[in-house]
Design a protein around this motif. Structure first.
Motif, PDB file in Angstrom:
ATOM      1  N   ILE A   4      -3.791 -36.256 -15.472  1.00 56.28           N
ATOM      2  CA  ILE A   4      -2.790 -36.987 -14.698  1.00 56.28           C
ATOM      3  C   ILE A   4      -2.946 -36.518 -13.256  1.00 56.28           C
ATOM      4  CG2 ILE A   4      -0.344 -37.529 -14.440  1.00 56.28           C
ATOM      5  CD1 ILE A   4       0.006 -36.423 -17.329  1.00 56.28           C
ATOM      6  N   LYS A   5      -3.183 -37.445 -12.359  1.00 59.50           N
ATOM      7  CA  LYS A   5      -3.457 -37.090 -10.968  1.00 59.50           C
ATOM      8  C   LYS A   5      -2.211 -37.198 -10.099  1.00 59.50           C
ATOM      9  CE  LYS A   5      -8.276 -38.322 -11.262  1.00 59.50           C
ATOM     10  NZ  LYS A   5      -9.395 -39.061 -10.714  1.00 59.50           N
ATOM     11  N   GLY A   6      -1.949 -36.127  -9.363  1.00 60.22           N
ATOM     12  CA  GLY A   6      -0.886 -36.106  -8.375  1.00 60.22           C
ATOM     13  C   GLY A   6      -1.490 -36.239  -6.990  1.00 60.22           C
ATOM     14  N   LYS A   7      -0.682 -36.032  -5.959  1.00 61.75           N
ATOM     15  CA  LYS A   7      -1.195 -36.098  -4.592  1.00 61.75           C
ATOM     16  C   LYS A   7      -2.054 -34.890  -4.247  1.00 61.75           C
ATOM     17  CE  LYS A   7       2.410 -39.047  -2.740  1.00 61.75           C
ATOM     18  NZ  LYS A   7       3.497 -39.198  -1.786  1.00 61.75           N
ATOM     19  N   LYS A   8      -1.656 -33.710  -4.734  1.00 58.16           N
ATOM     20  CA  LYS A   8      -2.381 -32.474  -4.443  1.00 58.16           C
ATOM     21  C   LYS A   8      -2.999 -31.847  -5.686  1.00 58.16           C
ATOM     22  CE  LYS A   8       0.566 -30.961  -0.599  1.00 58.16           C
ATOM     23  NZ  LYS A   8       1.330 -29.817  -0.078  1.00 58.16           N
ATOM     24  N   THR A   9      -2.402 -32.104  -6.833  1.00 58.92           N
ATOM     25  CA  THR A   9      -2.815 -31.433  -8.058  1.00 58.92           C
ATOM     26  C   THR A   9      -3.261 -32.433  -9.110  1.00 58.92           C
ATOM     27  OG1 THR A   9      -0.570 -31.489  -8.964  1.00 58.92           O
ATOM     28  CG2 THR A   9      -1.193 -29.520  -7.685  1.00 58.92           C
ATOM     29  N   LEU A  11      -3.124 -32.608 -13.439  1.00 58.23           N
ATOM     30  CA  LEU A  11      -2.616 -31.993 -14.651  1.00 58.23           C
ATOM     31  C   LEU A  11      -3.592 -32.285 -15.789  1.00 58.23           C
ATOM     32  CD1 LEU A  11       1.165 -32.958 -14.418  1.00 58.23           C
ATOM     33  CD2 LEU A  11      -0.058 -31.043 -13.348  1.00 58.23           C
ATOM     34  N   ARG A  12      -4.154 -31.212 -16.329  1.00 55.75           N
ATOM     35  CA  ARG A  12      -5.079 -31.329 -17.453  1.00 55.75           C
ATOM     36  C   ARG A  12      -4.346 -30.880 -18.709  1.00 55.75           C
ATOM     37  NH1 ARG A  12      -7.490 -27.522 -20.197  1.00 55.75           N
ATOM     38  NH2 ARG A  12      -7.587 -25.916 -18.595  1.00 55.75           N
ATOM     39  N   PRO A  13      -4.373 -31.672 -19.775  1.00 51.76           N
ATOM     40  CA  PRO A  13      -3.725 -31.217 -21.000  1.00 51.76           C
ATOM     41  C   PRO A  13      -4.258 -29.840 -21.408  1.00 51.76           C
ATOM     42  CG  PRO A  13      -4.381 -33.502 -21.214  1.00 51.76           C
ATOM     43  CD  PRO A  13      -5.002 -32.994 -19.943  1.00 51.76           C
ATOM     44  N   ALA A  14      -3.350 -28.921 -21.672  1.00 54.80           N
ATOM     45  CA  ALA A  14      -3.746 -27.580 -22.093  1.00 54.80           C
ATOM     46  C   ALA A  14      -4.305 -27.648 -23.514  1.00 54.80           C
ATOM     47  CB  ALA A  14      -2.551 -26.633 -22.034  1.00 54.80           C
ATOM     48  N   THR A  15      -5.196 -26.728 -23.818  1.00 57.85           N
ATOM     49  CA  THR A  15      -5.791 -26.640 -25.147  1.00 57.85           C
ATOM     50  C   THR A  15      -5.407 -25.304 -25.778  1.00 57.85           C
ATOM     51  OG1 THR A  15      -7.819 -25.585 -24.377  1.00 57.85           O
ATOM     52  CG2 THR A  15      -7.769 -28.014 -24.373  1.00 57.85           C
ATOM     53  N   VAL A  16      -5.668 -25.172 -27.053  1.00 58.43           N
ATOM     54  CA  VAL A  16      -5.394 -23.914 -27.751  1.00 58.43           C
ATOM     55  C   VAL A  16      -6.154 -22.771 -27.067  1.00 58.43           C
ATOM     56  CG1 VAL A  16      -5.646 -22.710 -29.959  1.00 58.43           C
ATOM     57  CG2 VAL A  16      -4.864 -25.086 -29.916  1.00 58.43           C
ATOM     58  N   LEU A  71      -4.319 -28.029 -11.960  1.00 59.64           N
ATOM     59  CA  LEU A  71      -5.576 -27.806 -11.255  1.00 59.64           C
ATOM     60  C   LEU A  71      -5.392 -28.132  -9.779  1.00 59.64           C
ATOM     61  CD1 LEU A  71      -8.015 -29.596 -13.737  1.00 59.64           C
ATOM     62  CD2 LEU A  71      -7.531 -27.145 -13.607  1.00 59.64           C
ATOM     63  N   TYR A  72      -5.974 -27.296  -8.945  1.00 54.22           N
ATOM     64  CA  TYR A  72      -5.996 -27.535  -7.501  1.00 54.22           C
ATOM     65  C   TYR A  72      -7.407 -27.208  -7.038  1.00 54.22           C
ATOM     66  CZ  TYR A  72      -5.070 -26.957  -2.517  1.00 54.22           C
ATOM     67  OH  TYR A  72      -5.109 -27.057  -1.143  1.00 54.22           O
ATOM     68  N   GLU A  73      -8.033 -28.182  -6.413  1.00 55.54           N
ATOM     69  CA  GLU A  73      -9.432 -28.030  -5.998  1.00 55.54           C
ATOM     70  C   GLU A  73     -10.290 -27.560  -7.170  1.00 55.54           C
ATOM     71  OE1 GLU A  73      -9.234 -25.537  -2.492  1.00 55.54           O
ATOM     72  OE2 GLU A  73      -8.582 -27.241  -1.256  1.00 55.54           O
ATOM     73  N   ASN A  74     -10.055 -28.178  -8.330  1.00 53.70           N
ATOM     74  CA  ASN A  74     -10.781 -27.935  -9.585  1.00 53.70           C
ATOM     75  C   ASN A  74     -10.589 -26.544 -10.176  1.00 53.70           C
ATOM     76  OD1 ASN A  74     -11.881 -30.555  -9.821  1.00 53.70           O
ATOM     77  ND2 ASN A  74     -13.423 -30.031  -8.291  1.00 53.70           N
ATOM     78  N   SER A  75      -9.629 -25.777  -9.687  1.00 53.16           N
ATOM     79  CA  SER A  75      -9.344 -24.449 -10.238  1.00 53.16           C
ATOM     80  C   SER A  75      -7.984 -24.454 -10.916  1.00 53.16           C
ATOM     81  CB  SER A  75      -9.335 -23.396  -9.130  1.00 53.16           C
ATOM     82  OG  SER A  75     -10.609 -23.272  -8.573  1.00 53.16           O
ATOM     83  N   PRO A  76      -7.868 -23.778 -12.073  1.00 55.80           N
ATOM     84  CA  PRO A  76      -6.567 -23.672 -12.728  1.00 55.80           C
ATOM     85  C   PRO A  76      -5.660 -22.718 -11.952  1.00 55.80           C
ATOM     86  CG  PRO A  76      -8.231 -22.453 -13.965  1.00 55.80           C
ATOM     87  CD  PRO A  76      -8.926 -23.130 -12.824  1.00 55.80           C
ATOM     88  N   GLY A 104       4.519 -21.646  -2.573  1.00 51.12           N
ATOM     89  CA  GLY A 104       4.888 -21.984  -1.201  1.00 51.12           C
ATOM     90  C   GLY A 104       3.950 -22.953  -0.516  1.00 51.12           C
ATOM     91  N   LYS A 105       3.097 -23.625  -1.283  1.00 54.95           N
ATOM     92  CA  LYS A 105       2.138 -24.576  -0.703  1.00 54.95           C
ATOM     93  C   LYS A 105       2.406 -26.026  -1.130  1.00 54.95           C
ATOM     94  CE  LYS A 105      -1.556 -21.097  -0.766  1.00 54.95           C
ATOM     95  NZ  LYS A 105      -1.387 -20.664   0.593  1.00 54.95           N
ATOM     96  N   GLY A 106       3.520 -26.225  -1.837  1.00 57.77           N
ATOM     97  CA  GLY A 106       3.847 -27.573  -2.302  1.00 57.77           C
ATOM     98  C   GLY A 106       3.104 -27.995  -3.554  1.00 57.77           C
ATOM     99  N   LEU A 107       2.360 -27.077  -4.164  1.00 62.63           N
ATOM    100  CA  LEU A 107       1.576 -27.422  -5.352  1.00 62.63           C
ATOM    101  C   LEU A 107       2.466 -27.544  -6.589  1.00 62.63           C
ATOM    102  CD1 LEU A 107      -1.437 -25.062  -4.599  1.00 62.63           C
ATOM    103  CD2 LEU A 107      -1.254 -27.519  -4.130  1.00 62.63           C
ATOM    104  N   GLY A 108       3.437 -26.655  -6.733  1.00 61.69           N
ATOM    105  CA  GLY A 108       4.369 -26.738  -7.850  1.00 61.69           C
ATOM    106  C   GLY A 108       5.195 -28.011  -7.811  1.00 61.69           C
TER     107      GLY A 108
END
Length: 128
Positions: A4-9, A11-16, A71-76, A104-108
């Motif tokens: 799911i794509k946001g403006k900055k982030t 969301l990748r479904p988490a796995t086991v 994910l932000y810039e392809n990093s978890p 504090g970067k607006g990612l959350g």
């Protein structure tokens, strides 16, 4: 389920396989005391798995809840989740970042807004 794509982030479904990492973010990172206050009960990985049941990581019962890796810039960089959607289309959300460097970067907020948009479109959730 796709990402799911946001403006900055994203969301990748988490796995086991993500369980241990997410547990460590909440219990061993430099922000762990904000997630689980020091005066609270110490949780083990088993406790975490008992609280965050397998369906959060498999997607088999999405109406019962689902966890995503932020994910932000392809990093978890953190996790966001929703719990069981009740009969009045209400749901509780949880979020924590992997470390203070991502706060504090607006990612959350971006991750929360992205998840809320998904939940209202997919499940007609009205109260978050």
């Amino acid at each position: 389920m796709n990402v799911i794509k946001g403006k900055k982030t994203i969301l990748r479904p988490a796995t086991v396989e993500d369980r241990r990492t997410i547990f460590e973010w909440g219990h061993e990172s430099d922000i762990a005391s904000f997630i689980y206050p020091p005066d609270g009960e110490t949780k083990t990985l088993k406790d975490f798995c008992d609280d965050w049941k397998e369906h959060y990581f498999t997607g088999l019962s999405t109406e019962l809840g689902r966890m995503f890796v932020i994910l932000y810039e392809n990093s978890p960089i953190g996790t966001v989740a929703y719990n069981e959607i009740d009969s009045k289309n209400r749901v509780e959300l949880d979020i924590w970042m992997s470390c203070e460097a991502y706060c504090g970067k607006g990612l959350g907020p971006d991750a929360i807004i992205t998840l809320c948009s998904y939940l209202t479109a997919r499940f007609e959730v009205r109260t978050l």
